[in-house]
Design a protein around this motif. Sequence first.
Motif, PDB file in Angstrom:
ATOM      1  N   THR A 158       0.767  -1.217  -0.047  1.00 47.03           N
ATOM      2  CA  THR A 158      -0.159  -0.233  -0.088  1.00 47.03           C
ATOM      3  C   THR A 158       0.976   1.306  -0.024  1.00 47.03           C
ATOM      4  OG1 THR A 158      -1.795  -1.252   1.027  1.00 47.03           O
ATOM      5  CG2 THR A 158      -1.795   1.240   1.135  1.00 47.03           C
ATOM      6  N   TRP A 159       1.831   1.256   0.864  1.00 43.76           N
ATOM      7  CA  TRP A 159       2.954   2.561   0.826  1.00 43.76           C
ATOM      8  C   TRP A 159       3.352   2.499  -0.506  1.00 43.76           C
ATOM      9  CZ3 TRP A 159       1.755   6.346   3.626  1.00 43.76           C
ATOM     10  CH2 TRP A 159       1.082   6.126   4.843  1.00 43.76           C
ATOM     11  N   PHE A 160       3.902   1.511  -1.044  1.00 39.68           N
ATOM     12  CA  PHE A 160       4.708   1.511  -2.294  1.00 39.68           C
ATOM     13  C   PHE A 160       3.703   2.271  -3.529  1.00 39.68           C
ATOM     14  CE2 PHE A 160       5.562  -0.025  -6.451  1.00 39.68           C
ATOM     15  CZ  PHE A 160       7.096  -0.029  -6.565  1.00 39.68           C
ATOM     16  N   LEU A 161       2.296   1.674  -3.317  1.00 43.97           N
ATOM     17  CA  LEU A 161       1.660   2.248  -4.406  1.00 43.97           C
ATOM     18  C   LEU A 161       1.208   3.776  -4.079  1.00 43.97           C
ATOM     19  CD1 LEU A 161      -0.849  -0.820  -4.804  1.00 43.97           C
ATOM     20  CD2 LEU A 161       0.830   0.149  -6.607  1.00 43.97           C
ATOM     21  N   GLN A 165       2.047   6.803  -6.836  1.00 46.68           N
ATOM     22  CA  GLN A 165       0.871   7.520  -7.188  1.00 46.68           C
ATOM     23  C   GLN A 165       1.442   8.891  -6.994  1.00 46.68           C
ATOM     24  OE1 GLN A 165      -2.669   7.345  -4.957  1.00 46.68           O
ATOM     25  NE2 GLN A 165      -3.907   8.197  -6.364  1.00 46.68           N
ATOM     26  N   GLU A 166       2.171   9.234  -5.784  1.00 50.79           N
ATOM     27  CA  GLU A 166       2.467  10.464  -5.575  1.00 50.79           C
ATOM     28  C   GLU A 166       3.517  10.929  -6.703  1.00 50.79           C
ATOM     29  OE1 GLU A 166       4.038  10.784  -1.531  1.00 50.79           O
ATOM     30  OE2 GLU A 166       2.054  10.542  -1.123  1.00 50.79           O
ATOM     31  N   PHE A 167       4.518  10.123  -7.109  1.00 54.69           N
ATOM     32  CA  PHE A 167       5.561  10.209  -7.897  1.00 54.69           C
ATOM     33  C   PHE A 167       4.629  10.349  -9.607  1.00 54.69           C
ATOM     34  CE2 PHE A 167       8.539   9.263 -11.519  1.00 54.69           C
ATOM     35  CZ  PHE A 167       9.692  10.374 -10.917  1.00 54.69           C
ATOM     36  N   ALA A 168       3.812   9.917  -9.634  1.00 61.88           N
ATOM     37  CA  ALA A 168       3.340   9.758 -11.040  1.00 61.88           C
ATOM     38  C   ALA A 168       2.427  11.381 -10.976  1.00 61.88           C
ATOM     39  CB  ALA A 168       2.084   9.014 -11.195  1.00 61.88           C
ATOM     40  N   GLU A 169       1.940  11.771  -9.814  1.00 61.25           N
ATOM     41  CA  GLU A 169       1.356  13.374 -10.031  1.00 61.25           C
ATOM     42  C   GLU A 169       2.303  14.452  -9.937  1.00 61.25           C
ATOM     43  OE1 GLU A 169      -0.674  12.967  -5.998  1.00 61.25           O
ATOM     44  OE2 GLU A 169      -2.291  11.841  -6.813  1.00 61.25           O
ATOM     45  N   PHE A 170       3.469  13.985  -9.288  1.00 61.72           N
ATOM     46  CA  PHE A 170       4.698  14.948  -9.471  1.00 61.72           C
ATOM     47  C   PHE A 170       4.962  14.835 -10.893  1.00 61.72           C
ATOM     48  CE2 PHE A 170       9.258  15.194  -9.953  1.00 61.72           C
ATOM     49  CZ  PHE A 170       9.270  16.377  -9.737  1.00 61.72           C
ATOM     50  N   ALA A 171       5.123  13.834 -11.641  1.00 58.53           N
ATOM     51  CA  ALA A 171       5.754  13.786 -12.952  1.00 58.53           C
ATOM     52  C   ALA A 171       4.501  14.251 -13.934  1.00 58.53           C
ATOM     53  CB  ALA A 171       5.917  12.486 -13.371  1.00 58.53           C
ATOM     54  N   ILE A 172       3.490  14.224 -13.782  1.00 57.79           N
ATOM     55  CA  ILE A 172       2.380  14.926 -14.664  1.00 57.79           C
ATOM     56  C   ILE A 172       2.413  16.492 -14.530  1.00 57.79           C
ATOM     57  CG2 ILE A 172      -0.333  15.111 -15.168  1.00 57.79           C
ATOM     58  CD1 ILE A 172      -0.314  12.311 -14.140  1.00 57.79           C
ATOM     59  N   ILE A 194      -6.277   3.339  -3.518  1.00 57.89           N
ATOM     60  CA  ILE A 194      -5.806   2.968  -2.245  1.00 57.89           C
ATOM     61  C   ILE A 194      -6.902   3.141  -1.217  1.00 57.89           C
ATOM     62  CG2 ILE A 194      -4.054   3.323  -0.588  1.00 57.89           C
ATOM     63  CD1 ILE A 194      -1.976   4.215  -2.894  1.00 57.89           C
ATOM     64  N   ARG A 195      -7.127   2.214  -0.673  1.00 57.95           N
ATOM     65  CA  ARG A 195      -8.258   2.301   0.521  1.00 57.95           C
ATOM     66  C   ARG A 195      -7.623   1.923   1.687  1.00 57.95           C
ATOM     67  NH1 ARG A 195     -13.393   0.104  -2.741  1.00 57.95           N
ATOM     68  NH2 ARG A 195     -12.919   1.420  -4.764  1.00 57.95           N
ATOM     69  N   TRP A 196      -7.586   2.754   2.722  1.00 52.94           N
ATOM     70  CA  TRP A 196      -6.999   2.366   4.165  1.00 52.94           C
ATOM     71  C   TRP A 196      -8.115   1.888   4.927  1.00 52.94           C
ATOM     72  CZ3 TRP A 196      -1.906   2.779   4.824  1.00 52.94           C
ATOM     73  CH2 TRP A 196      -1.015   3.390   3.879  1.00 52.94           C
TER      74      TRP A 196
END
Length: 196
Positions: A158-161, A165-172, A194-196
Amino acid sequence: MFIIFLELLCVVPFQMEEEERKCKAAIEEAEKQYSEISSEIKDLDIKSKQFEELEESYLSISDDISPGRKRCSFGQDRSFPGCLSNVQVEWDEINAAWGQAALLLHTMAQYFSPKFQYRIKIHPMGSYPRVTDINNNTYELFGPVNLFWSTRYDKAMTWFLTCLQEFAEFAISLDRENNVPPEKSLKLPYKIDIRW
């Protein structure tokens, strides 16, 4: 004697009515108890069936997830192209894949540091990668795991994903800053939910 006989004639029907009333009350009580017991039996039957379904589900899961092995079966929708259902994948292969993915994400995050705020730390350690969350807790991103000891592995994934996701948002956002056309901008092939 005649008077005694008359008294008996009057008393006997009264006693019979009293006995009849007691019998009816006893029958009503027995029927009430029978109804309650029948209701309890129905509830127990339902719970027994639910237990049997859970047991069957558990047995099928434990057949699919055994020490040292993980079954790759993604269902009929074939969400992951090229994956064959009922293919046995060894934990060594799964761990190696996680190690490669961790190395790639770690390298990309380091390359864009300090611009990319690397809140979740990925530790690529060959086939034994780990993930450190925002609270500084470290989780193992490798197996084997089983049904009862999978919590840490699940958290690591979950933390890896979350980091991906954060890196993908940064790259976009970086592509937008650099006026990269939308068709050439980074786009993940699958949505990360991701559902916590």
